[in-house]
Motif scaffolding. Structure first.
Motif, PDB file in Angstrom:
ATOM      1  N   PHE A 538       0.795  -1.015  -0.027  1.00  8.12           N
ATOM      2  CA  PHE A 538       0.008  -0.057  -0.116  1.00  8.12           C
ATOM      3  C   PHE A 538       1.006   1.458   0.015  1.00  8.12           C
ATOM      4  CE2 PHE A 538      -2.418  -3.188   2.283  1.00  8.12           C
ATOM      5  CZ  PHE A 538      -3.321  -3.355   1.522  1.00  8.12           C
ATOM      6  N   GLN A 539       0.891   1.942  -1.064  1.00 12.35           N
ATOM      7  CA  GLN A 539       1.771   3.249  -1.133  1.00 12.35           C
ATOM      8  C   GLN A 539       1.030   4.250  -2.020  1.00 12.35           C
ATOM      9  OE1 GLN A 539       5.847   2.356  -1.902  1.00 12.35           O
ATOM     10  NE2 GLN A 539       6.251   4.277  -2.874  1.00 12.35           N
ATOM     11  N   ASP A 540       0.894   5.508  -1.677  1.00 19.16           N
ATOM     12  CA  ASP A 540       0.570   6.656  -2.321  1.00 19.16           C
ATOM     13  C   ASP A 540      -0.697   6.324  -3.046  1.00 19.16           C
ATOM     14  OD1 ASP A 540       3.000   7.658  -1.925  1.00 19.16           O
ATOM     15  OD2 ASP A 540       3.834   7.058  -3.580  1.00 19.16           O
ATOM     16  N   GLY A 541      -1.555   5.861  -2.169  1.00 18.93           N
ATOM     17  CA  GLY A 541      -3.217   5.525  -2.543  1.00 18.93           C
ATOM     18  C   GLY A 541      -3.272   4.259  -3.304  1.00 18.93           C
ATOM     19  N   LEU A 542      -2.285   3.558  -3.620  1.00 15.81           N
ATOM     20  CA  LEU A 542      -2.369   2.472  -4.765  1.00 15.81           C
ATOM     21  C   LEU A 542      -2.340   1.160  -3.988  1.00 15.81           C
ATOM     22  CD1 LEU A 542       0.198   3.687  -7.342  1.00 15.81           C
ATOM     23  CD2 LEU A 542      -2.245   4.036  -7.375  1.00 15.81           C
ATOM     24  N   SER A 543      -2.832   0.120  -4.460  1.00 16.43           N
ATOM     25  CA  SER A 543      -2.715  -1.246  -3.900  1.00 16.43           C
ATOM     26  C   SER A 543      -1.982  -2.180  -4.789  1.00 16.43           C
ATOM     27  CB  SER A 543      -4.121  -1.735  -3.675  1.00 16.43           C
ATOM     28  OG  SER A 543      -4.902  -1.006  -2.750  1.00 16.43           O
TER      29      SER A 543
END
Length: 655
Positions: A538-543
């Motif tokens: 999970f990073q910068d709103g991304l899965s």
């Protein structure tokens, strides 16, 4: 394009305006159907085994909104599909929930091959190239923020992540090394990046670090006391009372003991005084010119003997490890050069020196085949796993003091650099990284909670490791906030339902074309063989679903690269000087370090003076731009003398 396969036309010639408009209408129509139906529509339309009549029938049913009829039609089509298409249809909608290549590239998680490589990037996972399963692209964590990795014991957190990153990341680093394997496998490489310190109680060649050397005032004494006292989870009064007493005793030792006797052993002795020694200490405290020490003397005099004995007993229990010979031997003095201020100031001088001369910072190979080492030091804290529990108090102090000082010094350095007009507006740099392996075993540390929340802009990066979320929650009551404040979160191989459910819930559920909903990845899937070699990021709103790199011991390409580099560069680990030098620790005569560069030393002295000025509140000392007198380290070899180039880094970790 897919619509050509579905509707024909186009060929190699440019489409006509009429065809372009038709294709746009088709794209809008597919978007309106929703991702699940659009994907199913494409699967049926591009499968070579499906007759065009079947496809057109599906098309008209969807066009007319006859969803139930379309589902019935799909069930009939299933028997005619190829195996590959049938599997895709069963998992329709799942791919849309994972980040795409374009989304990751936009977020900087994928780095273009023709871009200047960011010096702060950590290679953490990999993914197949779209439409090219034989190729893979690395995924990076870069920029401001912190990392959290959650995986159980034996999942390979160190082998898959920490070891490869330590071989590649060139910035200053403090790493908790419970097994000693990080030092064993990476110290040779990090010795190229800068000074290496190894703190290992009970080991003859251990470096030394005296935490009282970093205490200059009451606030530092209070921080040290907070790190020394591990919360016991009972009535808070006892923890607070213990911290208050310990703060005063530490400050008392700093103010009254001669140099060489200001250490934790001296503090521990004050907790077991004779009646005569106690009376003398109280009298000394009450006669102090420091108001806080006077107050401590008055408190000790008026405190009931039973209460005082109870608090002292709590402290003696907490500090028992500091009285052991192994710990006392490595905490009663400090190896020269081992302070965070020294580490960061020298690193900053090297980085800004490189920026002004137009080359990349750090180590480089010279034209004569020798190596100029960098100035980014590495601190390894080596404690066997079976001793972690007993050493908690000591490790909390080591890590907490280093982190606190890093925040303070980085802030000062950034302020000084902002006044330096000779620095380019942007230049290659890296944060100071702290690797907290098995972090919950250290107990609650307020400084970690605070640092994760406030240090994003100070170029201090924390990488926290935990076995599962239950372990984290047990130690940190505000664990959800701690997790949320870590910009990058990596989960893999959960073996407890709690962690698996947390990840599954964050991924959410997807609608399927049959009218129901299903997990993007269910807890059972995350815990099963399907995700055994994958991680969820999970990073910068991304899965992101990504592939893990193989563990170091099974990564033949990485081990082959390590062997090759050792042959080229040697595997000597350069350590700080000891009181009595032994041959293996003597500096190599061929080592061309920046310590011998007079211009570098002049800048170092000037920066330290400016920082002292800031610390004391005096005006900053004017800076002089360096002149090229031929004493600078040679340029890093590159194809162009104008373009700084990073030293050769390990190839993809799938080595």
């Amino acid at each position: 394009m897919v619509w050509k396969k579905l509707f024909g036309g186009g060929g190699e010639k440019e489409p006509s305006p009429r065809e372009i408009e038709r294709n746009r209408r088709i794209d809008r129509w597919l978007d309106a159907m929703g991702p699940e139906w659009a994907e199913a529509y494409m699967i049926i339309g591009t499968d070579p085994a499906i007759d065009r009549v079947f496809f057109e029938s599906l098309h008209y049913k969807l066009r007319d909104g006859e969803i139930e009829e379309a589902r019935k039609h799909l069930r009939v089509c299933m028997r005619f599909l190829t195996d590959e298409s049938r599997e895709k249809l069963r998992n329709v909608g799942q791919a849309q929930r994972w980040a795409t290549f374009d989304q990751m590239a936009e977020a900087g998680i994928v780095i273009s091959s023709n871009a200047t490589f960011p010096m702060d990037a950590l290679q953490i996972a990999k993914q197949p190239v779209p439409d090219r399963p034989d190729l893979e692209f690395p995924l990076y964590f870069r920029g401001e923020g912190h990392l959290l990795t959650v995986a159980p014991t034996g999942a390979g957190k160190g082998q898959r992540l920490i070891l490869p990153v330590l071989l590649d990341f060139e910035g200053p680093t403090v790493v908790l090394d419970p097994k000693g394997e990080n030092y064993e496998h990476t110290a040779w490489r990090r010795s190229l990046y800068g000074q290496v310190f190894k703190w290992a109680p009970g080991v003859p060649d251990s470096d030394c670090y005296n935490p009282l050397d970093r205490v200059t005032g009451w606030d530092e004494a209070r921080l040290l006391a907070e790190l020394l006292v591990i919360p016991q989870g009972k009535e808070p009064f006892w923890d607070e009372a213990a911290r208050d007493l310990l703060t005063g005793l530490i400050f008392y030792v700093i103010r009254t003991r001669p140099e060489g006797q200001r250490n934790m052993r001296a503090v521990c002795r004050l907790l077991t005084p004779s009646k005569a020694d106690f009376a003398a200490m109280v009298e000394d405290l009450q006669g102090s010119d420091d108001e806080r020490l006077k107050e401590l003397g008055n408190i000790l005099e008026t405190q009931s003997e039973a209460l005082r004995a109870s608090i002292s007993t709590t402290l003696r229990t907490q500090l028992a490890i500091w009285r052991s010979d192994d710990v006392a031997n490595v905490t009663s003095s400090t190896t020269p050069g081992w302070t965070v201020e020294d580490i960061l100031v020298r690193d900053n001088i090297s980085v800004t020196f490189a920026a002004k001369t137009g080359r990349a910072p750090g180590w480089h190979q010279r034209d004569d085949g020798g190596v100029t080492r960098g100035s980014a030091a590495t601190v390894y804290l080596v404690v066997p796993p079976e001793k972690m529990a007993a050493m908690r108090s000591v490790l909390r102090v080591m890590l907490g003091q280093h982190l606190s000082e890093a925040i303070r010094v980085r802030k000062m350095i950034d302020a000084v650099n902002a006044e330096d007009d000779s620095l380019p507006a942007e230049y290659l740099d890296w944060p100071m990284m702290f690797v907290f392996d098995e972090m919950p075993q250290l107990g609650y540390m307020r400084i970690i909670e605070d640092a994760v929340a406030i240090t994003r802009s100070y170029r201090v990066r924390l990488w926290l490791f935990a076995q599962d979320l239950a372990q984290l929650e047990e130690v940190y009551p505000k664990w959800r906030s701690l997790v949320a404040n870590c910009r990058g979160q990596i989960f893999f191989r959960p073996n407890d339902t709690r962690t698996a459910e947390h990840v599954a819930e964050r991924l959410g559920r997807r609608k399927d074309i049959w009218g129901g909903e299903d997990w993007v990845a269910s807890p059972q899937q995350l815990m099963g063989p399907e995700f055994r070699d994958d991680c969820v990021i999970f990073q910068d709103g991304l899965s992101i679903r990504a592939n893990l790199y193989p563990p170091y011991y099974a990564n033949e390409k990485l081990k082959e690269w390590v062997a090759q580099k050792k042959r080229e560069l040697g595997d000597t680990v350069y350590r700080a000087p000891r009181p009595v030098l032994t041959p293996e620790f003597e500096p190599d005569e061929d080592d061309a370090d920046l310590k011998d560069d007079p211009e570098y030393q002049a800048e170092l002295a000037a920066l330290q003076a400016r920082m002292r000025g800031r610390k004391n509140g005096s005006p900053p000392i004017p800076k002089a731009a360096p002149e090229d007198n031929g004493s600078r380290p040679p340029e890093r070899p590159s194809g162009s003398s104008e373009t700084p180039r990073r030293p050769p880094a390990p190839p993809s970790f799938d080595k």
